[in-house]
Design a protein around this motif. Structure first.
Motif, PDB file in Angstrom:
ATOM      1  N   ALA A  18       0.793  -1.228   0.000  1.00  0.00           N
ATOM      2  CA  ALA A  18       0.000   0.000   0.000  1.00  0.00           C
ATOM      3  C   ALA A  18       0.823   1.274   0.000  1.00  0.00           C
ATOM      4  N   ARG A  19       2.147   1.149   0.236  1.00  0.00           N
ATOM      5  CA  ARG A  19       2.931   2.393   0.215  1.00  0.00           C
ATOM      6  C   ARG A  19       4.374   2.132  -0.214  1.00  0.00           C
ATOM      7  N   ASN A  20       5.034   3.214  -0.570  1.00  0.00           N
ATOM      8  CA  ASN A  20       6.454   3.173  -0.955  1.00  0.00           C
ATOM      9  C   ASN A  20       6.710   2.109  -2.038  1.00  0.00           C
ATOM     10  N   LEU A  21       7.746   1.279  -1.884  1.00  0.00           N
ATOM     11  CA  LEU A  21       8.050   0.329  -2.965  1.00  0.00           C
ATOM     12  C   LEU A  21       6.888  -0.620  -3.237  1.00  0.00           C
ATOM     13  N   ALA A  40      -2.092  -5.312   3.106  1.00  0.00           N
ATOM     14  CA  ALA A  40      -1.448  -4.408   4.074  1.00  0.00           C
ATOM     15  C   ALA A  40      -2.106  -4.572   5.434  1.00  0.00           C
ATOM     16  N   ARG A  41      -1.355  -4.228   6.464  1.00  0.00           N
ATOM     17  CA  ARG A  41      -1.975  -4.282   7.799  1.00  0.00           C
ATOM     18  C   ARG A  41      -2.885  -3.077   7.999  1.00  0.00           C
ATOM     19  N   ASP A  42      -2.699  -2.029   7.187  1.00  0.00           N
ATOM     20  CA  ASP A  42      -3.600  -0.870   7.196  1.00  0.00           C
ATOM     21  C   ASP A  42      -4.575  -1.032   6.025  1.00  0.00           C
ATOM     22  N   LEU A  61      -3.629  -7.888   5.727  1.00  0.00           N
ATOM     23  CA  LEU A  61      -2.633  -8.936   5.946  1.00  0.00           C
ATOM     24  C   LEU A  61      -1.512  -8.387   6.819  1.00  0.00           C
ATOM     25  N   ASP A  62      -1.416  -8.927   8.022  1.00  0.00           N
ATOM     26  CA  ASP A  62      -0.303  -8.604   8.924  1.00  0.00           C
ATOM     27  C   ASP A  62       0.633  -9.809   8.920  1.00  0.00           C
ATOM     28  N   ILE A  63       1.837  -9.628   8.395  1.00  0.00           N
ATOM     29  CA  ILE A  63       2.756 -10.752   8.199  1.00  0.00           C
ATOM     30  C   ILE A  63       3.202 -11.363   9.533  1.00  0.00           C
ATOM     31  N   VAL A  84       6.584  -9.887  -1.343  1.00  0.00           N
ATOM     32  CA  VAL A  84       6.520  -9.754   0.121  1.00  0.00           C
ATOM     33  C   VAL A  84       7.534  -8.698   0.581  1.00  0.00           C
ATOM     34  N   LEU A  85       7.028  -7.552   1.035  1.00  0.00           N
ATOM     35  CA  LEU A  85       7.928  -6.431   1.345  1.00  0.00           C
ATOM     36  C   LEU A  85       8.110  -6.076   2.816  1.00  0.00           C
ATOM     37  N   PRO A  86       7.345  -6.614   3.766  1.00  0.00           N
ATOM     38  CA  PRO A  86       7.438  -6.076   5.138  1.00  0.00           C
ATOM     39  C   PRO A  86       8.847  -6.099   5.729  1.00  0.00           C
ATOM     40  N   ALA A 108       9.345 -10.087  10.605  1.00  0.00           N
ATOM     41  CA  ALA A 108       8.882  -9.382   9.404  1.00  0.00           C
ATOM     42  C   ALA A 108       9.488  -9.964   8.129  1.00  0.00           C
ATOM     43  N   LYS A 109      10.768 -10.323   8.185  1.00  0.00           N
ATOM     44  CA  LYS A 109      11.463 -10.690   6.932  1.00  0.00           C
ATOM     45  C   LYS A 109      11.650 -12.189   6.748  1.00  0.00           C
ATOM     46  N   VAL A 110      11.605 -12.958   7.833  1.00  0.00           N
ATOM     47  CA  VAL A 110      11.932 -14.389   7.720  1.00  0.00           C
ATOM     48  C   VAL A 110      10.764 -15.269   8.196  1.00  0.00           C
ATOM     49  N   ILE A 178      20.086   1.554  -1.546  1.00  0.00           N
ATOM     50  CA  ILE A 178      19.289   2.690  -1.070  1.00  0.00           C
ATOM     51  C   ILE A 178      18.437   3.211  -2.226  1.00  0.00           C
ATOM     52  N   ILE A 179      17.128   3.148  -2.008  1.00  0.00           N
ATOM     53  CA  ILE A 179      16.150   3.552  -3.027  1.00  0.00           C
ATOM     54  C   ILE A 179      15.355   4.734  -2.480  1.00  0.00           C
ATOM     55  N   ASP A 180      15.138   5.738  -3.305  1.00  0.00           N
ATOM     56  CA  ASP A 180      14.311   6.876  -2.898  1.00  0.00           C
ATOM     57  C   ASP A 180      12.837   6.469  -3.037  1.00  0.00           C
ATOM     58  N   SER A 181      12.417   5.630  -2.108  1.00  0.00           N
ATOM     59  CA  SER A 181      11.107   4.962  -2.207  1.00  0.00           C
ATOM     60  C   SER A 181       9.988   5.730  -1.525  1.00  0.00           C
ATOM     61  N   GLY A 182      10.364   6.732  -0.733  1.00  0.00           N
ATOM     62  CA  GLY A 182       9.396   7.379   0.153  1.00  0.00           C
ATOM     63  C   GLY A 182       9.660   7.005   1.606  1.00  0.00           C
TER      64      GLY A 182
HETATM   65  N1  LIG Z   1      14.028   1.783   0.370  1.00  0.00           N
HETATM   66  C1  LIG Z   1      15.278   1.329   0.509  1.00  0.00           C
HETATM   67  O1  LIG Z   1      16.260   2.085   0.432  1.00  0.00           O
HETATM   68  C2  LIG Z   1      15.507  -0.139   0.746  1.00  0.00           C
HETATM   69  C3  LIG Z   1      16.826  -0.626   0.794  1.00  0.00           C
HETATM   70  C4  LIG Z   1      17.054  -1.966   1.004  1.00  0.00           C
HETATM   71  C5  LIG Z   1      15.985  -2.827   1.186  1.00  0.00           C
HETATM   72  N2  LIG Z   1      14.728  -2.335   1.145  1.00  0.00           N
HETATM   73  C6  LIG Z   1      13.619  -3.265   1.387  1.00  0.00           C
HETATM   74  O2  LIG Z   1      12.580  -3.065   0.475  1.00  0.00           O
HETATM   75  C7  LIG Z   1      11.337  -3.339   1.118  1.00  0.00           C
HETATM   76  C8  LIG Z   1      10.395  -2.167   0.925  1.00  0.00           C
HETATM   77  O3  LIG Z   1      11.012  -0.999   1.421  1.00  0.00           O
HETATM   78  P1  LIG Z   1      10.361   0.460   1.361  1.00  0.00           P
HETATM   79  O4  LIG Z   1      11.419   1.395   1.007  1.00  0.00           O
HETATM   80  O5  LIG Z   1       9.127   0.455   0.539  1.00  0.00           O
HETATM   81  O6  LIG Z   1      10.046   0.708   2.902  1.00  0.00           O
HETATM   82  P2  LIG Z   1       8.750   0.476   3.789  1.00  0.00           P
HETATM   83  O7  LIG Z   1       7.695   1.444   3.445  1.00  0.00           O
HETATM   84  O8  LIG Z   1       9.200   0.427   5.205  1.00  0.00           O
HETATM   85  O9  LIG Z   1       8.264  -0.973   3.339  1.00  0.00           O
HETATM   86  C9  LIG Z   1       7.709  -1.897   4.200  1.00  0.00           C
HETATM   87  C10 LIG Z   1       6.281  -2.209   3.799  1.00  0.00           C
HETATM   88  O10 LIG Z   1       5.830  -3.339   4.529  1.00  0.00           O
HETATM   89  C11 LIG Z   1       4.656  -2.980   5.278  1.00  0.00           C
HETATM   90  N3  LIG Z   1       4.667  -3.705   6.538  1.00  0.00           N
HETATM   91  C12 LIG Z   1       5.471  -3.518   7.618  1.00  0.00           C
HETATM   92  N4  LIG Z   1       5.180  -4.403   8.574  1.00  0.00           N
HETATM   93  C13 LIG Z   1       4.166  -5.163   8.103  1.00  0.00           C
HETATM   94  C14 LIG Z   1       3.414  -6.244   8.636  1.00  0.00           C
HETATM   95  N5  LIG Z   1       3.625  -6.706   9.880  1.00  0.00           N
HETATM   96  N6  LIG Z   1       2.464  -6.822   7.853  1.00  0.00           N
HETATM   97  C15 LIG Z   1       2.223  -6.357   6.617  1.00  0.00           C
HETATM   98  N7  LIG Z   1       2.879  -5.316   6.063  1.00  0.00           N
HETATM   99  C16 LIG Z   1       3.841  -4.726   6.805  1.00  0.00           C
HETATM  100  C17 LIG Z   1       4.708  -1.476   5.435  1.00  0.00           C
HETATM  101  O11 LIG Z   1       3.418  -0.968   5.583  1.00  0.00           O
HETATM  102  P3  LIG Z   1       2.848  -0.315   6.948  1.00  0.00           P
HETATM  103  O12 LIG Z   1       4.015  -0.060   7.864  1.00  0.00           O
HETATM  104  O13 LIG Z   1       2.150   0.926   6.472  1.00  0.00           O
HETATM  105  O14 LIG Z   1       1.896  -1.329   7.484  1.00  0.00           O
HETATM  106  C18 LIG Z   1       5.311  -1.079   4.097  1.00  0.00           C
HETATM  107  O15 LIG Z   1       4.297  -1.055   3.111  1.00  0.00           O
HETATM  108  C19 LIG Z   1      11.642  -3.635   2.579  1.00  0.00           C
HETATM  109  O16 LIG Z   1      11.697  -5.030   2.791  1.00  0.00           O
HETATM  110  C20 LIG Z   1      13.011  -3.023   2.763  1.00  0.00           C
HETATM  111  O17 LIG Z   1      13.787  -3.649   3.772  1.00  0.00           O
HETATM  112  C21 LIG Z   1      14.455  -1.023   0.934  1.00  0.00           C
END
Ligand SMILES: NC(=O)c1ccc[n+]([C@@H]2O[C@H](COP(=O)([O-])OP(=O)(O)OC[C@H]3O[C@@H](n4cnc5c(N)ncnc54)[C@H](OP(=O)(O)O)[C@@H]3O)[C@@H](O)[C@H]2O)c1
Length: 241
Positions: A18-21, A40-42, A61-63, A84-86, A108-110, A178-182
């Motif tokens: 629902a947000r960012n990547l 998403a959990r939201d 969906l809360d992972i 799967v991004l959490p 969250a990741k494993v 590092i990604i400018d994902s928001g």
């Molecule tokens: N952006 C970077 O620079 C970067 C670099 C390396 C790796 N990554 C990886 O890329 C992925 C996405 O990153 P991002 O930049 O988009 O950051 P992010 O917004 O923190 O991405 C995490 C996403 O997972 C959701 N989430 C967190 N906990 C959750 C749960 N318990 N159940 C379901 N959803 C959950 C978050 O939504 P809510 O919190 O709103 O629920 C959010 O949508 C992550 O795994 C991150 O580690 C990103």
């Protein structure tokens, strides 16, 4: 990367979509013709995005909650691809780590993705894919990112093991730099600029990542029928220097 015509008419669940990547992947998959389920959990946030996409739906969906995973898989019906991004951060020096923070990061990741795979395996099959999210910190040890690095490293092994055990379902991981994902916007303009500038200076491609770098990789993996158990590094070569 190439076009994604193979996504036409497929059903794609994006967990953390629902947000960012995750939102960028939801949008890109919808643009490529997929029926997207924004997980998403939201739920309100997921529904707000789903209403902007053609032929999309939202699911809670809360992972970290297996009951929520079971309910979401049942509610979505057949799926072709799942992303799967959490993540949960516990970026502190090792001398300050807290058990709960370490476990939350692993959950969250494993642990969560493993439980998701448990419930997806019976309903996904040949032609399907599961894409997990790792991160460059696994390959660049630096304080205070030990917990993040270890959890991201574990994702690589999780993808490889699941690829063998759940075949013919393909399981891969994407490892962004590092990604400018928001996700960094909360740092404020100056600190975010410093982060992105520093990241650009620390990889051979000499720029920070853009969401499209990641969406291209994820959509390519969905259609890459002879690729499984791989970690695709989308970080401009940052782990090499
Ligand atoms: N952006 C970077 O620079 C970067 C670099 C390396 C790796 N990554 C990886 O890329 C992925 C996405 O990153 P991002 O930049 O988009 O950051 P992010 O917004 O923190 O991405 C995490 C996403 O997972 C959701 N989430 C967190 N906990 C959750 C749960 N318990 N159940 C379901 N959803 C959950 C978050 O939504 P809510 O919190 O709103 O629920 C959010 O949508 C992550 O795994 C991150 O580690 C990103």
């Amino acid at each position: 990367m190439t076009t994604h015509t193979s996504l036409n008419g497929t059903r794609v669940l994006v967990v953390g979509g629902a947000r960012n990547l995750g939102a960028a992947i939801s949008r890109a998959a919808a643009d490529a013709g997929a029926h997207v389920v924004v997980g998403a959990r939201d739920l309100d946030r997921a529904q707000a995005l789903a209403t902007q996409l053609p032929d999309a739906q939202a699911v809670h969906l809360d992972i970290t909650d297996e009951a929520s995973i079971v309910a979401a898989v049942a509610a979505t019906g057949p799926l072709d691809h799942v992303v799967v991004l959490p993540t949960a951060h516990h970026n502190v020096p090792v001398t300050a780590v807290q058990r709960d923070g370490v476990l939350a990061a692993l959950e969250a990741k494993v642990v969560g993705p493993l439980l998701l795979a448990k419930h997806l395996a019976p309903v996904m099959g040949e032609g399907g894919s599961l894409t997990l999210f790792s991160g460059v910190t696994a390959w660049r040890p630096a304080a205070p990112y030990t917990v993040m690095g270890v959890t991201n490293g574990a994702v690589q092994f999780l993808a490889a093991h699941l690829a063998v055990e759940l075949a013919p379902l393909r399981v891969n991981a994407v490892s962004p730099g590092i990604i400018d994902s928001g996700a960094w916007d909360g740092l404020g303009d100056d600190a975010k600029h410093a982060l992105l500038t520093g990241a650009a200076a620390a990889n051979p491609v000499a720029r920070a990542g853009r969401p499209q770098d990641v969406t291209d990789a994820v959509l390519w993996l969905m259609g890459a029928g002879f690729v499984t158990g791989e970690t695709l590094h989308v970080e401009g070569g940052a782990r090499l220097v």
